[in-house]
Design an enzyme around this catalytic site. Sequence first.
Site, PDB file in Angstrom:
ATOM      1  N   TYR A 160     -36.449 -22.108  19.027  1.00 18.80           N
ATOM      2  CA  TYR A 160     -35.003 -22.323  19.053  1.00 18.80           C
ATOM      3  C   TYR A 160     -34.618 -23.719  18.558  1.00 18.80           C
ATOM      4  O   TYR A 160     -33.468 -24.115  18.678  1.00 18.80           O
ATOM      5  CB  TYR A 160     -34.467 -22.132  20.474  1.00 18.80           C
ATOM      6  CG  TYR A 160     -34.676 -20.747  21.022  1.00 18.80           C
ATOM      7  CD1 TYR A 160     -33.876 -19.684  20.608  1.00 18.80           C
ATOM      8  CD2 TYR A 160     -35.684 -20.484  21.952  1.00 18.80           C
ATOM      9  CE1 TYR A 160     -34.060 -18.405  21.111  1.00 18.80           C
ATOM     10  CE2 TYR A 160     -35.877 -19.211  22.457  1.00 18.80           C
ATOM     11  CZ  TYR A 160     -35.057 -18.180  22.037  1.00 18.80           C
ATOM     12  OH  TYR A 160     -35.254 -16.913  22.541  1.00 18.80           O
TER      13      TYR A 160
ATOM     14  N   TYR B  41     -28.396 -14.125  23.619  1.00 22.77           N
ATOM     15  CA  TYR B  41     -28.114 -14.955  24.781  1.00 22.77           C
ATOM     16  C   TYR B  41     -28.603 -16.393  24.571  1.00 22.77           C
ATOM     17  O   TYR B  41     -28.321 -17.269  25.392  1.00 22.77           O
ATOM     18  CB  TYR B  41     -28.771 -14.370  26.030  1.00 22.77           C
ATOM     19  CG  TYR B  41     -30.200 -14.787  26.276  1.00 22.77           C
ATOM     20  CD1 TYR B  41     -30.504 -15.770  27.210  1.00 22.77           C
ATOM     21  CD2 TYR B  41     -31.254 -14.225  25.564  1.00 22.77           C
ATOM     22  CE1 TYR B  41     -31.813 -16.171  27.431  1.00 22.77           C
ATOM     23  CE2 TYR B  41     -32.552 -14.613  25.777  1.00 22.77           C
ATOM     24  CZ  TYR B  41     -32.833 -15.587  26.713  1.00 22.77           C
ATOM     25  OH  TYR B  41     -34.122 -15.982  26.920  1.00 22.77           O
ATOM     26  N   ARG B  42     -29.284 -16.626  23.470  1.00 25.99           N
ATOM     27  CA  ARG B  42     -29.926 -17.916  23.230  1.00 25.99           C
ATOM     28  C   ARG B  42     -30.046 -18.083  21.720  1.00 25.99           C
ATOM     29  O   ARG B  42     -30.180 -17.091  21.004  1.00 25.99           O
ATOM     30  CB  ARG B  42     -31.312 -17.899  23.879  1.00 25.99           C
ATOM     31  CG  ARG B  42     -31.882 -19.244  24.275  1.00 25.99           C
ATOM     32  CD  ARG B  42     -33.066 -19.005  25.189  1.00 25.99           C
ATOM     33  NE  ARG B  42     -33.804 -20.204  25.511  1.00 25.99           N
ATOM     34  CZ  ARG B  42     -34.875 -20.218  26.282  1.00 25.99           C
ATOM     35  NH1 ARG B  42     -35.329 -19.085  26.796  1.00 25.99           N
ATOM     36  NH2 ARG B  42     -35.504 -21.332  26.552  1.00 25.99           N
TER      37      ARG B  42
END
Length: 530
Positions: A88, A472-473
């Site tokens: 991420y 969600y991320r």
Amino acid sequence: MSGASPSSVQISSAYGQLAAVLGEGAVLGPGSDLSAYEDPYAFGSSAGFRCSGAVLPKSVEEVRAVLAVANRHGIPLWTVSTGRNLGYGGAAPRVNGAIVLDMQRMNRILEVDEEHGYALLEPGVRFLDLYGYLRERRLKLWMSAPSLGWGSVVGNALERGIGYTPHGDHAAQICGLEVVLANGDVVRTGMGALPGANTWQIYKGGYGPSLDGLFLQSNFGIVTKLGLWLMPQPGGLTSCVAHFQRESDLEAAIDVLASLRRRQIIQSNAQMGNVVREVAHRYPRSRWYDGPDAMPDEVIEKIRQDLGLGWWWTLRFGLYGDEELLDARFRIVQRAFSSIPGAEITGQKHLASGPDGLYACEVEGPAGRLAGVPGFFALNALKFRGDDCGHLDFSPILASSGREAVRVYEFVKARAREHGIDYLAGFTASERHLTHVFPILYEKRDAEQTSNAAALLDTLIKELGKQGIGEYRAHLAFMDLIGDQYSFNMHALRRLHEALKDALDPNGILSPGKQGIWPAASRRQRAGTR
């Protein structure tokens, strides 16, 4: 804060003042080795997310001092707990030239209450640290850990990370925060606002509005302490593995699993993966296929034959309690999955050796993660596509429905094949939703593979977003794209986020751009993102 990166004069002055208040050893300025604050899997536009340096405070007072300097000079800070948010963006900042506020030296386990089952932690405490603390003191408590145990307990909970015990929804275990706001004010949420209260980590509500959720995946403040509920260790654990023979078994398997989760027969997050995902954690792809495209179906079938795999899907989960409960739950699970032709389920019981319950350290091997034992098995997949493999994570939320899972599975599989990416399909089942976790693997030294991986993630986010399925991320490079999709009532949620941002951080110094939330002066940066 302006939308542009800080000037060299601003940066030089700020670092001088930071070194004066923190000490030279706690400040990494321009010219220092900043490789730890780069995205190790950088691609395309994400390679430009670079910090100007980093600061490593050891106390709340030092955090406040850093904020004072940042406000004075208008320099953005990018807060990380330990910077292990791989897939991420790692510890890299969203804004070029930002100073990384690295909280890893604030690493105290401030309290563990065995009777009430909680811990009070600073952001630098890793899963490995908390596990070691509980083990060394023979405390009758279990924690929960994600797939990789090297990260921050606090950071993972704030990012809504997941683990594999009944406490695997890490954000749901938060009870009480200490937060330093942008102006240096220190706030304690919930019962922590009452001087002398001994219920800060026991009761979530407090008095008045509940604010803990404001600081999850946000840039409204810096969390310096977090209360986390821990699990009383059970009398035993049955680690279960179920296999399903056919690719088409996905719908039935998810429907049965969803029912068992909602009824709390299966108490922990259950993880289901396809055969490619399972193989990727054990063998290099080149053993069977070295082409630049996704492995064809015939190659996957050959892998199954070579390894003697009579199944397509693997499901892993735990059952918890005293032996009588374990046996009863296992019988119910067996009966439920027997409706799927050819399904096989096995269970290994781990029982307490004494009256205090089953200590997590007594659960050895792969089953350890079901007891909250930190591990690193997931790293094995990074050798699947080559020796220098990178990955991006695609993590949308689905309803826990077999039909929905199949629809998304078929869509993602087709798009992955179009982009030459092997589909490591995974579904983690909570009580009411599925998290579809797809690590997009690519060889970092191969420019075409890297480009295809980023293009695939971009396509999946956009196309599934149109169908009401959101992540969600997010990776740094896709935060704005995903934020734009949450657009009900002309982006009312984003407008609320921006109003909170402007009120709490008027100079816009705290992690600008995180989750697509920009301060007023730099909102035009959204136009330049993916």
